[in-house]
Design a protein around this motif. Sequence first.
Motif, PDB file in Angstrom:
ATOM      1  N   THR A 221      39.245  48.946  29.632  1.00  0.00           N
ATOM      2  CA  THR A 221      40.455  49.765  29.593  1.00  0.00           C
ATOM      3  C   THR A 221      40.443  50.766  30.736  1.00  0.00           C
ATOM      4  O   THR A 221      41.464  50.998  31.386  1.00  0.00           O
ATOM      5  N   ARG A 222      39.282  51.339  31.026  1.00  0.00           N
ATOM      6  CA  ARG A 222      39.161  52.280  32.144  1.00  0.00           C
ATOM      7  C   ARG A 222      39.486  51.576  33.464  1.00  0.00           C
ATOM      8  O   ARG A 222      40.229  52.103  34.298  1.00  0.00           O
ATOM      9  N   LEU A 223      38.969  50.368  33.656  1.00  0.00           N
ATOM     10  CA  LEU A 223      39.248  49.626  34.892  1.00  0.00           C
ATOM     11  C   LEU A 223      40.735  49.310  35.032  1.00  0.00           C
ATOM     12  O   LEU A 223      41.304  49.420  36.125  1.00  0.00           O
ATOM     13  N   LEU A 224      41.379  48.917  33.934  1.00  0.00           N
ATOM     14  CA  LEU A 224      42.816  48.651  33.986  1.00  0.00           C
ATOM     15  C   LEU A 224      43.594  49.927  34.309  1.00  0.00           C
ATOM     16  O   LEU A 224      44.543  49.900  35.093  1.00  0.00           O
TER      17      LEU A 224
ATOM     18  N   PHE B  44      46.873  53.216  37.911  1.00  0.00           N
ATOM     19  CA  PHE B  44      47.167  54.453  38.634  1.00  0.00           C
ATOM     20  C   PHE B  44      47.303  54.191  40.138  1.00  0.00           C
ATOM     21  O   PHE B  44      48.070  54.877  40.814  1.00  0.00           O
ATOM     22  N   ALA B  45      46.570  53.206  40.639  1.00  0.00           N
ATOM     23  CA  ALA B  45      46.648  52.904  42.068  1.00  0.00           C
ATOM     24  C   ALA B  45      48.028  52.391  42.475  1.00  0.00           C
ATOM     25  O   ALA B  45      48.442  52.578  43.619  1.00  0.00           O
ATOM     26  N   ILE B  46      48.753  51.762  41.551  1.00  0.00           N
ATOM     27  CA  ILE B  46      50.046  51.191  41.920  1.00  0.00           C
ATOM     28  C   ILE B  46      51.239  51.952  41.327  1.00  0.00           C
ATOM     29  O   ILE B  46      52.381  51.568  41.545  1.00  0.00           O
ATOM     30  N   VAL B  47      50.985  53.031  40.581  1.00  0.00           N
ATOM     31  CA  VAL B  47      52.090  53.797  39.995  1.00  0.00           C
ATOM     32  C   VAL B  47      53.111  54.231  41.051  1.00  0.00           C
ATOM     33  O   VAL B  47      54.316  54.123  40.812  1.00  0.00           O
ATOM     34  N   PRO B  48      52.704  54.698  42.233  1.00  0.00           N
ATOM     35  CA  PRO B  48      53.728  55.069  43.228  1.00  0.00           C
ATOM     36  C   PRO B  48      54.641  53.895  43.595  1.00  0.00           C
ATOM     37  O   PRO B  48      55.839  54.081  43.794  1.00  0.00           O
TER      38      PRO B  48
ATOM     39  N   ASP C 233      58.987  49.025  44.171  1.00  0.00           N
ATOM     40  CA  ASP C 233      58.458  48.064  45.137  1.00  0.00           C
ATOM     41  C   ASP C 233      57.783  46.866  44.498  1.00  0.00           C
ATOM     42  O   ASP C 233      57.569  45.854  45.157  1.00  0.00           O
ATOM     43  N   VAL C 234      57.388  46.958  43.230  1.00  0.00           N
ATOM     44  CA  VAL C 234      56.755  45.853  42.514  1.00  0.00           C
ATOM     45  C   VAL C 234      57.306  45.814  41.102  1.00  0.00           C
ATOM     46  O   VAL C 234      57.815  46.803  40.591  1.00  0.00           O
ATOM     47  N   ASP C 235      57.179  44.665  40.451  1.00  0.00           N
ATOM     48  CA  ASP C 235      57.622  44.562  39.063  1.00  0.00           C
ATOM     49  C   ASP C 235      56.395  44.495  38.149  1.00  0.00           C
ATOM     50  O   ASP C 235      55.302  44.153  38.570  1.00  0.00           O
ATOM     51  N   ALA C 236      56.604  44.821  36.885  1.00  0.00           N
ATOM     52  CA  ALA C 236      55.509  44.926  35.919  1.00  0.00           C
ATOM     53  C   ALA C 236      54.763  43.611  35.736  1.00  0.00           C
ATOM     54  O   ALA C 236      53.540  43.596  35.613  1.00  0.00           O
TER      55      ALA C 236
END
Length: 96
Positions: free
Chosen positions: A62-65, A70-74, A80-83
Amino acid sequence: MPWWVTEQPVPPDAHCGDRHVHVDHQYVALVADPDEMIQEPEHPFRWVRPDELDGLAMFADTRLLAIGLFAIVPMLGAGDVDAVTVMRSLAGGGQS
Protein backbone atom coordinates in the motif's frame (compact mmCIF):
# COMPACT_ATOMS: atom_id res chain seq x y z
CA MET A 1 -15.53 6.19 -5.58
CA PRO A 2 -12.36 4.67 -4.15
CA TRP A 3 -9.22 4.98 -6.25
CA TRP A 4 -8.43 1.39 -5.31
CA VAL A 5 -9.49 -1.21 -2.77
CA THR A 6 -7.00 -3.56 -1.14
CA GLU A 7 -7.68 -6.73 0.82
CA GLN A 8 -5.03 -8.04 3.20
CA PRO A 9 -5.20 -11.08 5.51
CA VAL A 10 -4.29 -9.95 9.02
CA PRO A 11 -3.87 -11.57 12.45
CA PRO A 12 -6.30 -10.97 15.32
CA ASP A 13 -6.45 -7.35 16.44
CA ALA A 14 -8.43 -5.05 18.76
CA HIS A 15 -11.47 -5.23 16.47
CA CYS A 16 -11.58 -8.96 15.75
CA GLY A 17 -10.19 -11.83 17.83
CA ASP A 18 -9.67 -14.09 14.79
CA ARG A 19 -7.59 -13.88 11.63
CA HIS A 20 -9.57 -11.87 9.11
CA VAL A 21 -9.33 -9.87 5.90
CA HIS A 22 -8.71 -6.16 6.29
CA VAL A 23 -10.28 -4.12 3.48
CA ASP A 24 -8.87 -0.65 2.78
CA HIS A 25 -10.51 1.88 0.49
CA GLN A 26 -8.03 4.46 -0.80
CA TYR A 27 -9.32 7.76 -2.13
CA VAL A 28 -7.58 10.49 -4.10
CA ALA A 29 -8.51 14.15 -3.89
CA LEU A 30 -6.90 17.27 -5.23
CA VAL A 31 -7.33 20.21 -2.89
CA ALA A 32 -6.96 23.75 -4.19
CA ASP A 33 -6.81 25.29 -0.71
CA PRO A 34 -5.94 22.94 2.19
CA ASP A 35 -7.17 25.55 4.69
CA GLU A 36 -10.70 25.08 3.34
CA MET A 37 -10.91 21.47 4.61
CA ILE A 38 -12.69 22.21 7.86
CA GLN A 39 -15.57 19.73 7.98
CA GLU A 40 -15.21 16.68 10.20
CA PRO A 41 -15.63 13.39 8.29
CA GLU A 42 -18.55 11.10 9.02
CA HIS A 43 -16.27 8.05 9.11
CA PRO A 44 -12.74 7.76 10.47
CA PHE A 45 -10.19 8.36 7.75
CA ARG A 46 -7.20 10.56 7.25
CA TRP A 47 -5.94 12.62 4.36
CA VAL A 48 -2.15 12.46 4.10
CA ARG A 49 0.57 14.28 2.24
CA PRO A 50 3.55 12.55 0.60
CA ASP A 51 5.89 13.62 3.40
CA GLU A 52 3.71 11.79 5.96
CA LEU A 53 3.86 8.31 4.36
CA ASP A 54 6.99 7.12 6.16
CA GLY A 55 5.39 7.69 9.56
CA LEU A 56 2.22 5.70 8.84
CA ALA A 57 1.60 2.11 9.87
CA MET A 58 0.58 0.51 6.58
CA PHE A 59 1.25 -2.55 4.47
CA ALA A 60 4.39 -2.25 2.33
CA ASP A 61 2.49 -2.73 -0.94
CA THR A 62 0.00 0.00 0.00
CA ARG A 63 2.89 2.35 0.78
CA LEU A 64 4.47 1.64 -2.63
CA LEU A 65 1.17 2.30 -4.41
CA ALA A 66 0.73 5.56 -2.49
CA ILE A 67 4.26 6.71 -3.38
CA GLY A 68 3.58 5.95 -7.04
CA LEU A 69 0.24 7.70 -6.92
CA PHE A 70 1.65 10.85 -5.32
CA ALA A 71 4.23 10.96 -8.12
CA ILE A 72 1.51 11.32 -10.75
CA VAL A 73 -1.06 13.43 -8.86
CA PRO A 74 0.05 16.62 -10.67
CA MET A 75 -0.60 14.91 -14.02
CA LEU A 76 -4.03 13.75 -12.84
CA GLY A 77 -4.94 17.27 -11.75
CA ALA A 78 -3.89 18.64 -15.13
CA GLY A 79 -5.86 15.94 -16.96
CA ASP A 80 -2.70 14.62 -18.64
CA VAL A 81 -3.43 10.96 -17.78
CA ASP A 82 -6.52 8.91 -17.02
CA ALA A 83 -7.08 6.73 -13.95
CA VAL A 84 -7.17 3.41 -15.84
CA THR A 85 -3.78 4.02 -17.44
CA VAL A 86 -2.28 4.99 -14.11
CA MET A 87 -3.63 1.94 -12.30
CA ARG A 88 -2.38 -0.41 -15.00
CA SER A 89 1.03 1.21 -14.79
CA LEU A 90 1.16 0.98 -10.98
CA ALA A 91 0.04 -2.65 -11.15
CA GLY A 92 2.70 -3.46 -13.75
CA GLY A 93 0.08 -4.38 -16.35
CA GLY A 94 1.18 -2.03 -19.13
CA GLN A 95 -1.34 -0.66 -21.57
CA SER A 96 -3.95 -2.43 -23.63
